[in-house]
Design a protein around this motif. Structure first.
Motif, mmCIF file in Angstrom:
data_model
loop_
_atom_site.group_PDB
_atom_site.id
_atom_site.type_symbol
_atom_site.label_atom_id
_atom_site.label_comp_id
_atom_site.label_asym_id
_atom_site.label_seq_id
_atom_site.Cartn_x
_atom_site.Cartn_y
_atom_site.Cartn_z
ATOM 1 N N ASP A 150 -72.590 -25.059 -25.398
ATOM 2 C CA ASP A 150 -72.242 -26.078 -24.426
ATOM 3 C C ASP A 150 -70.632 -26.307 -24.978
ATOM 4 O O ASP A 150 -70.201 -26.827 -25.673
ATOM 5 C CB ASP A 150 -72.924 -27.467 -24.920
ATOM 6 N N ASP A 264 -77.969 -21.162 -18.737
ATOM 7 C CA ASP A 264 -77.505 -22.182 -19.391
ATOM 8 C C ASP A 264 -78.430 -22.822 -20.339
ATOM 9 O O ASP A 264 -79.425 -22.199 -20.512
ATOM 10 C CB ASP A 264 -76.880 -23.347 -18.440
ATOM 11 N N ALA A 266 -80.182 -25.190 -20.453
ATOM 12 C CA ALA A 266 -81.271 -25.764 -19.760
ATOM 13 C C ALA A 266 -82.208 -24.673 -19.161
ATOM 14 O O ALA A 266 -83.338 -24.993 -18.678
ATOM 15 C CB ALA A 266 -80.984 -26.846 -18.706
ATOM 16 N N GLN A 268 -81.379 -22.418 -16.878
ATOM 17 C CA GLN A 268 -81.304 -21.984 -15.472
ATOM 18 C C GLN A 268 -80.249 -20.787 -15.366
ATOM 19 O O GLN A 268 -79.413 -20.726 -16.167
ATOM 20 C CB GLN A 268 -80.526 -23.501 -14.737
#
Ligand SMILES: Cc1cc2nc3c(=O)[nH]c(=O)nc-3n(C[C@H](O)[C@H](O)[C@H](O)COP(=O)(O)OP(=O)(O)OC[C@H]3O[C@@H](n4cnc5c(N)ncnc54)[C@H](O)[C@@H]3O)c2cc1C
Length: 370
Positions: A150, A264, A266, A268
């Motif tokens: 991140d 990512d 998450a 995705q």
């Protein structure tokens, strides 16, 4: 022009690299002010990338990219752990789609080892199927130390370190012009409160605008500036579930690493970035570019459904070599000895793996300037 401020160190540009440099200088005890033109830090290239922690496989041994990627990766993983920055060491596969590309993977394995990345291995199609049943290929190189991060949380941590060491990050403060004086640099800052600054050290970390800043610096020998090239990269996001748990890359293309699958945090999936040499900066994503994406992705993921790709975002790589130069080019990190001025340092061509290498780049800048 209003008041004139006298400062110790000024870093121009609040992307991930400028922030890392300001952090390093502040932690070394210098008084640091970072100037960012935009209302936010990290809103240009540092928001427009794959957020991959690169292992350091591809770069020629002895290049700054190879050295600073491998060193920066280790520092970054340690820092993420200490500061609880969301990241995942998910690993990556480079997939060969035909026999000829297998030879490339063998070369890549040797290159990685020469760069000090000693945890990679080659696997055949059976093991590839076991690891990632939806991904097909003749063979693959597995890189376990590749990960994702991140980057915004990383930049927040850099800002916190700058501030806790007495430095400051000043937004909405575009540097408009500069002049090299005897042993200081004078800068004219725009924005709501225009001001002139004289600093004992200025580090130009303005990313895509690094050339503009140096180009406008009165007294700088223009011959110290490398060539300027921009290579845009577009991303498409995937509707539906990601087909793999690891990042999946094809064999690279000139100027970029090939249209790859990144995830990512998450989970995705998105695909990109491609390579388009451009003269000016613009971030629109032409939906028609999807046509070439489908073909490129189906070489390693044949079951990509029609219509599953949506235009997502794009970024522009600042480069010191153009398509004529093979699309390569190393990071250029100039301390006073190279810029020819005791108070001026400049960074050019900080494309990928600049995020991964940010802390190692910062250490290098500190070594050249302190
Ligand atoms: C498509 C793409 C994919 C990438 N993928 C990865 C990846 O997966 N992993 C990785 O490690 N790296 C990756 N990178 C590279 C990484 O994103 C960059 O190296 C890094 O973000 C560069 O940071 P920076 O601080 O040098 O530049 P920037 O983030 O561009 O920051 C420069 C800052 O300077 C400011 N500025 C400009 N002009 C002025 C001025 N006159 N006055 C004041 N401020 C000014 C800008 O507003 C900007 O905020 C990728 C890059 C691209 C383009």
């Amino acid at each position: 022009m209003g008041e004139m401020l006298s400062l110790d160190c000024v870093v121009i540009g609040g992307g991930v690299v400028g922030l890392a440099v300001a952090r390093e200088l502040a932690m070394a005890g210098r008084e640091v002010v970072l100037l960012e033109a935009e209302p936010l830090t990290g809103s240009i290239t540092s928001s427009r990338n794959s957020e991959v922690i690169h292992a350091g496989l591809y770069y020629p041994t002895g290049s700054l990219k190879a050295e600073l990627c491998v060193a920066g990766k280790q520092k970054l993983y340690d820092y993420c752990r200490d500061r609880h920055i969301p990241h995942k060491r998910c690993g990556k596969l480079v997939v060969a789609s035909n026999e000829a590309e297998v030879a490339y993977l063998e070369k890549l394995l040797k290159q990685a080892e020469a760069n000090g990345v000693d945890d990679c291995r080659l696997i055949g199609s059976t093991e590839l199927f076991r690891l990632e049943p939806q991904i097909t290929g003749f063979a693959a190189l597995v890189s376990p130390s590749t990960g994702i991060i991140d980057s915004h949380r990383l930049m927040e941590a850099y800002v916190a370190d700058i501030e806790s060491h007495g430095g400051s990050v000043v937004l909405n403060s575009p540097v408009l012009a500069g002049e090299l004086l005897g042993d200081t640099v004078r800068l004219a800052i725009g924005g709501l409160d225009p001001v002139e600054i004289e600093a004992r050290l200025v580090v130009n970390a303005a990313g895509l605008d690094a050339w503009t800043i140096s180009g406008g610096m009165v007294g700088l020998d223009r011959k110290t500036m490398p060539e300027r090239h921009y290579a845009k990269g577009c991303y498409f996001s995937l509707t539906g579930r990601a087909p793999a748990e690891r990042l999946v890359y094809p064999v690279p293309e000139p100027g970029g690493l090939g249209v790859h699958l990144t995830l990512d945090l998450a989970g995705q999936a998105r695909f990109g970035p491609d390579v388009e040499w451009v003269e000016t900066i613009g971030y629109d994503v032409d939906p028609r570019r999807a046509d070439t994406f489908y073909g490129a992705i189906r070489r390693y993921w044949p079951h990509l459904p029609d219509g599953a790709l949506q235009p997502a975002y794009s970024g522009v790589r600042p480069k010191v070599a153009g398509p004529g130069g093979g699309g390569g080019g190393d990071f250029v990190i100039q301390g006073p000895e190279t810029t020819g001025h005791p108070a001026y340092a400049a960074l050019y061509g900080i494309e990928s793996p600049g995020l991964t290498a940010s802390m190692a780049i910062a250490e290098r800048v500190a070594r050249l300037t302190l």
